[in-house]
Scaffold this active site. Structure first.
Site: not given
Ligand SMILES: C[C@H](CCC(=O)NCCS(=O)(=O)O)[C@H]1CC[C@H]2[C@@H]3CC[C@@H]4C[C@H](O)CC[C@]4(C)[C@H]3C[C@H](O)[C@]12C
Length: 327
Positions: A2, A79, A16
């Site tokens: 992200c 993340n 974002r």
């Molecule tokens: C997956 C996303 C990050 C994407 C990212 O950055 N991808 C880089 C990959 S990488 O850098 O290569 O690894 C993140 C960003 C925000 C997150 C939500 C936050 C609220 C809630 C918190 C709870 O505890 C768990 C469930 C919950 C819905 C979360 C789900 C998921 O975790 C979300 C969507």
């Protein structure tokens, strides 16, 4: 992966990209002032600032990924896998406020009107890893929090909670923010201007193309490369300051780091893509977004809602391309 960024013209904008290989089912969600907010360790808050942002709503509770409040304070969780370490709940010490990672956005945005206030709130916080439920294990995140005057990055790591001034107003993923800033020095020589030849005297170099000043800016999708690319794009960005010009420019800034399906394989046949891109006008409380399959900008204006009410207002994302046929 992200990427998040801030942008200032006449108004202040922030948003974002959310890049991942699947969607959790997110909606633009308005939390009005009287929505009863229940915190795991901190009791109930019956009145608070109104909030708009992208959330997965579980049992009528908004799990925000990014949001802004009616005071113009915004934040986004990205993340931070492998580096995020949360504290254990400390229920002995009264002065510590135990807040779970999934509550961090509502905790901050419900009560702070500026980054200055967030800084003092963070002195008392004990950010814990309690999961929302068995279905939603704790997400390993770090955050960018910003208002029109300043931005900070918050990282909960094994040494404790770190709060960095974020002078470039951008955030991606790993490595930690201080290392990202250090590595930005690798690109100190880049410029939007055509380079002058400092390579060596006596070598006659023919500048055969426009746009050679940023030669060396990395084009790949790694987090460190996106950090450098979006910081360069944002810091050199120029636009008119009307709403349409600012919002268009903002989407172009984040467009510099968008992920096309096929270019980042995360498992056999699974590809990370830019699921959505958001941009909010912090002063006006308007949340704009596009999705991977819908390049047209959609918007939800929080001030068109009854902010004195108590129920969440949820807007499912408009998906599918809307092509404007001209004949
Ligand atoms: C997956 C996303 C990050 C994407 C990212 O950055 N991808 C880089 C990959 S990488 O850098 O290569 O690894 C993140 C960003 C925000 C997150 C939500 C936050 C609220 C809630 C918190 C709870 O505890 C768990 C469930 C919950 C819905 C979360 C789900 C998921 O975790 C979300 C969507």
């Amino acid at each position: 992966m992200c990427t998040a960024a801030t942008y200032k013209t006449k108004d202040f904008y922030m948003g974002r990209t959310l890049d991942y290989e699947f969607a959790y089912g997110e909606e633009v969600t308005v939390m009005p002032r009287n929505y009863p907010l229940h915190f795991r360790y901190m009791g109930d808050m019956s009145e608070h600032f109104a909030i708009i942002g992208m959330a997965h709503v579980a049992d009528n509770y908004p799990l925000y990924y990014d949001a802004v409040n009616e005071k113009g304070l915004g934040m986004a969780g990205l993340n931070f896998v492998g580096n995020a370490v949360y504290a254990e709940p400390d229920t002995e010490a009264d002065e510590k406020e135990n807040v779970s990672q999934y509550e961090f956005i509502p905790w901050v945005l419900s009560q702070c009107s500026s980054v200055k206030e967030v800084r003092s709130l963070l002195m008392r916080i004990n950010l814990v890893g309690t999961p929302y439920s068995e279905m939603f294990p704790a997400a390993q995140l770090h955050w960018i929090i910003a208002d029109e005057n300043e931005a900070i990055t918050v990282e909960s790591v094994k040494e404790g909670l770190k709060v960095y001034d974020n002078h470039v107003g951008v955030l991606t993923n790993n490595p930690p923010f201080d290392i990202q800033m250090l590595m930005l020095a690798d690109y100190a020589g880049l410029s939007p201007k055509q380079p002058v030849n400092t390579f060596a005297s006596g070598v006659n170099l023919n500048m055969y193309s426009r746009g050679m000043g940023a030669m060396g800016l990395p084009g790949d999708l790694s987090s460190r490369s996106r950090f450098a690319r979006v910081a360069y794009t944002k810091m050199n960005s120029r636009s008119g300051d009307s709403e349409n010009e600012s919002v268009s420019q903002f989407f172009h800034i984040l467009g510099s780091v968008e992920q096309q399906r096929g270019c980042c394989e995360v498992a056999d046949g699974k590809y990370e893509i830019t699921i959505y891109t958001s941009c909010w006008n912090a002063a006006k409380g308007i949340y704009y977004y596009t999705t991977y399959e819908n390049s047209q900008i959609s918007a939800v204006d929080m001030n068109r809602e009854d902010l004195e009410s108590s129920g969440l207002k949820r807007y499912p994302l408009v998906n599918g391309q809307h092509i404007n046929y001209q004949n």
